[in-house]
Design a protein around this motif. Sequence first.
Motif, mmCIF file in Angstrom:
data_model
loop_
_atom_site.group_PDB
_atom_site.id
_atom_site.type_symbol
_atom_site.label_atom_id
_atom_site.label_comp_id
_atom_site.label_asym_id
_atom_site.label_seq_id
_atom_site.Cartn_x
_atom_site.Cartn_y
_atom_site.Cartn_z
ATOM 1 N N GLY A 153 5.700 87.989 -4.712
ATOM 2 C CA GLY A 153 6.088 86.811 -3.936
ATOM 3 C C GLY A 153 6.669 87.187 -2.589
ATOM 4 N N ILE A 154 7.503 88.223 -2.574
ATOM 5 C CA ILE A 154 8.098 88.672 -1.317
ATOM 6 C C ILE A 154 7.031 89.244 -0.383
ATOM 7 N N GLY B 76 4.529 86.282 0.694
ATOM 8 C CA GLY B 76 5.224 85.371 1.600
ATOM 9 C C GLY B 76 5.550 86.019 2.925
ATOM 10 N N GLY B 77 5.995 87.285 2.887
ATOM 11 C CA GLY B 77 6.276 87.998 4.132
ATOM 12 C C GLY B 77 5.023 88.210 4.963
ATOM 13 N N SER B 78 3.895 88.480 4.300
ATOM 14 C CA SER B 78 2.631 88.667 5.029
ATOM 15 C C SER B 78 2.209 87.381 5.729
ATOM 16 N N TYR B 79 2.355 86.257 5.046
ATOM 17 C CA TYR B 79 2.030 84.974 5.679
ATOM 18 C C TYR B 79 2.924 84.723 6.895
ATOM 19 N N PRO C 52 3.541 79.504 0.984
ATOM 20 C CA PRO C 52 3.952 80.908 0.850
ATOM 21 C C PRO C 52 5.346 81.200 1.397
ATOM 22 N N LEU C 53 5.756 80.486 2.458
ATOM 23 C CA LEU C 53 7.116 80.690 2.956
ATOM 24 C C LEU C 53 8.131 80.191 1.925
ATOM 25 N N LEU D 281 8.323 82.898 -0.612
ATOM 26 C CA LEU D 281 9.147 84.010 -0.134
ATOM 27 C C LEU D 281 10.621 83.727 -0.366
ATOM 28 N N SER E 116 11.422 83.705 -4.130
ATOM 29 C CA SER E 116 11.409 85.054 -4.701
ATOM 30 C C SER E 116 12.668 85.817 -4.327
ATOM 31 N N LEU E 117 13.096 85.693 -3.088
ATOM 32 C CA LEU E 117 14.327 86.363 -2.668
ATOM 33 C C LEU E 117 15.534 85.808 -3.419
ATOM 34 N N ALA F 159 9.048 79.842 -7.416
ATOM 35 C CA ALA F 159 8.151 80.836 -6.820
ATOM 36 C C ALA F 159 6.745 80.721 -7.402
#
Length: 389
Positions: A19-20, A23-26, A60-61, A64, A67-68, A75
């Motif tokens: 998830g991190i 989401g970070g890639s998006y 996705p954000l 992210l 997940s954090l 998530a």
Amino acid sequence: MSTPVTDDDAQIRIERLFGIFVGGSYLIYLAILIPSIDANTDLVARWWTAPAVTVVFGAPLTMLIASLARRRRLARWSAAATAYGYLATGLAWLVAWNHESSPVTLWYSMLPVFAALAAAIVLSARATMVFLCAAVLLACTSEYLARPDDKAGVLPLSIAFTLSFTLLFVAAGVMTLRTARLLDRTRAATYAAAAETAATLARQAHRTKIDALLHDWVISTLLAAGRHGNTGSVRRQALTTLDKLNARPAPAAVVPVRSALTQLRAGVLAVDLTPRVDVTAAPGAGDLTVPADVVDVLDAAVGEAMRNSVRHAGTGTVRQVAIRADATSVTVDVVDNGCGFDPAAIPPHRLGVAVSILRRVNGLDGGTAAIVSTPGAGTAVRLAWTVPS
């Protein structure tokens, strides 16, 4: 609102990392693709761009952030929304496209691999591969329609190339999640097997006792009654047999506290002869007796704590062991000044700490176990047993 969960299972830990990562890639791609998003607005009807960007990047954000924050349910919902939202956006693009062409790459076509990785969190391996094929087909078709001059005649080749390129990453992600699930099942089976073994041993001990009673008393009494009839000796033997059958189980074997302390000290030195071992008995501890099985469990846990320190604390580590008893309890502290570690970061499949020390002692009636450690600041293990009230 979903509740926070801990990373007890490997699957949960891997899902959170996925998830991190996704989401970070998006988030990164959103910053990169802003010029393309702006340039592509002329290709579609006005109603498409704003909802498409919201759906493709919003879910996705959210994943992210969830997940954090260790909000697993949120998530997973966000992962599903990321995957299905991508397909819905692609289908909507085919409807909104105004048959214009653009020299700029279609921003939507850059993201099928991340949508498929999000799908892997909530779908099976086979379903994820089907999703990847659908996402790549939509992305390449949209790109082909939007840039016919660059893609004319090569749509099948473009689909094959994109699919082969993305398949490597998605397959790796699917196998990672599958391995995590397999690890969780194996660990659960190991715990279940250990519990079943303990129950089997208990049943065997109980059966041995019953067999002894049947052979030594019940059968002997029945044979005596068959041979001698209703005599005084047979009646007395029958009464004795009934007393044996009705008797409460014999109390577990106990050992004097000094014998328990001696066994624990010997267990420490059997692993390592170098640590300082302080053994003290408070006034009033002389009358304490400790169940033999409690002493054996503490002995095994102390040995495991010592072995962990020897293996992982580093060279030049100084270890100290304090074994104490008072009128109602026995406590063992194993302390070293080694490299230390983060107890929360220990993988669940590492059975040495989770099972051999913590669960083993905490499973005792009156037992407690705790580990305190910080990277670079050593480790302290406390094991204790208190007479149950």
